[in-house]
Scaffold this motif. Structure first.
Motif, PDB file in Angstrom:
ATOM      1  N   PHE A 158       3.921  -6.636   3.031  1.00 51.78           N
ATOM      2  CA  PHE A 158       5.241  -7.472   3.321  1.00 51.78           C
ATOM      3  C   PHE A 158       5.012  -8.886   2.597  1.00 51.78           C
ATOM      4  CE2 PHE A 158       6.901 -11.223   5.203  1.00 51.78           C
ATOM      5  CZ  PHE A 158       8.436 -10.811   5.302  1.00 51.78           C
TER       6      PHE A 158
ATOM      7  N   ALA B  94       7.616  -4.774   9.711  1.00 48.96           N
ATOM      8  CA  ALA B  94       6.323  -4.618   9.002  1.00 48.96           C
ATOM      9  C   ALA B  94       5.262  -4.520  10.226  1.00 48.96           C
ATOM     10  CB  ALA B  94       5.747  -5.499   8.163  1.00 48.96           C
TER      11      ALA B  94
ATOM     12  N   GLY C 269      12.236  -8.222   8.067  1.00 45.62           N
ATOM     13  CA  GLY C 269      11.367  -7.415   7.095  1.00 45.62           C
ATOM     14  C   GLY C 269      10.002  -7.562   7.846  1.00 45.62           C
ATOM     15  N   TYR C 270       9.325  -9.012   8.278  1.00 45.24           N
ATOM     16  CA  TYR C 270       8.230  -9.170   8.772  1.00 45.24           C
ATOM     17  C   TYR C 270       8.101  -8.273  10.230  1.00 45.24           C
ATOM     18  CZ  TYR C 270       4.911 -10.834  11.999  1.00 45.24           C
ATOM     19  OH  TYR C 270       3.960 -10.874  13.117  1.00 45.24           O
TER      20      TYR C 270
ATOM     21  N   TYR D  20       8.487  -1.199   2.198  1.00 46.71           N
ATOM     22  CA  TYR D  20       9.070  -2.351   2.395  1.00 46.71           C
ATOM     23  C   TYR D  20      10.536  -2.410   2.726  1.00 46.71           C
ATOM     24  CZ  TYR D  20      10.088  -7.551   1.469  1.00 46.71           C
ATOM     25  OH  TYR D  20      10.679  -8.673   1.507  1.00 46.71           O
TER      26      TYR D  20
END
Lengths: 197, 197
Positions: free
Chosen positions: B187, B171, B167-168, A163
């Protein structure tokens, strides 16, 4: 017999050119021009531009990434400070490395992940391996943080490490997009001053 | 006078081709072939491939991204459940949208961020605007979560919203890389079952 230094020169030049312009944004001709070698010698050393791309990912992991994956992994596990302080210092060092190359170039691993993954299984594997090795180092340090009571025992340290690495890559991509390091600095602040504080 | 449906067809076809192969991975010829229109008509509608790229980003934001930025923004702010449940449902919907297009294509915004940012100021601005609008919707919902006591009053909701969108994107890039949705599902799990739980 091909001279080894020509091969290294091609990898070094390709790393620069791929990092600045993307894999599809340059030709073999651009790379040999940048390396100052005749085009004919390219195919003495590499079967294809893709084969060179795999070597470039390895070189980026070993050279720029030496800091991240190798030396970085040692520092992150046994440097000064608490485990979380070491993980923070490690990502901060990665960011300084990124900025020193030029924030507009981004991270070569993230660039290749989005540009090349559907087209080159070999390059995709080299990039995935590099990211996994990086996450594994972070996961080990997170396990130390867990042991030290800095991170909840409920944490899945392997998932959390991926992450954080994915989050760094997303922040590096937006930093590249806007030509400004702020998204990476905010990644540090949000992770360590808020979410894991 | 150029026919409007030819222009729309070129944008639609370019979105498919850029999403699957990247901006630099295809030519104007590939796009007109995919659209089934003569190459000569391309320049009746667009000054350049780059000008088409800007329209494609807008179309992706409005069509695929309609879900994310427009309809999504309404759902995230006033749908059923608590604010954090709505934010989670929103990112889950984004992930299902991504998977339905084919995880190997990734998110067009993230793809263009890493592939094109240094080369096209106009496309970079269109992508940055789309990401900002998306983060702004998430920030509003995070402010509701803060109001409801689900997120600490100390949170910088704007920075946290960008963090989640970045972060998305990270991922999604790794999911594209390995051809597997797991990084996006993790995530969700790490964000909502651990960090913000």
């Amino acid at each position: 017999m091909p001279r080894a230094n020509v091969r290294d020169q091609l990898i070094h030049s390709a790393l620069e050119v791929f990092h600045a312009r993307g894999f599809n944004g340059c030709s073999v001709q651009d790379i040999v021009d940048s390396a100052g070698v005749p085009k004919g010698s390219f195919y003495n050393h590499f079967d294809s531009k893709e084969a060179l791309g795999v070597e470039v990912v390895r070189a980026y992991t070993a050279l720029v990434g030496a800091y991240v994956v190798e030396a970085g992994a040692a520092e992150i596990l046994s440097g000064p400070g608490t485990p979380l302080e070491r993980i923070r210092a490690y990502f901060e060092a990665v960011i300084e490395q990124n900025v020193s190359c030029g924030v507009r170039k981004g991270c070569l691993l993230g660039n290749f992940a989005t540009e090349l993954a559907p087209h080159s299984a070999e390059i995709a594997k080299a990039v995935a391996d590099a990211l996994d090795s990086w996450s594994a180092a972070v996961a080990k340090a997170l396990a130390q943080a867990q042991e030290a009571g800095q991170v909840s025992k409920d944490a899945d340290v392997s998932a959390l490490a991926h992450y954080l690495v994915d989050g760094y890559e997303g922040a590096a991509a937006r930093a590249k997009l806007i030509g400004d390091r702020t998204p990476m600095d905010e990644f540090i602040r949000t992770t360590f001053d808020f979410l894991l504080a």
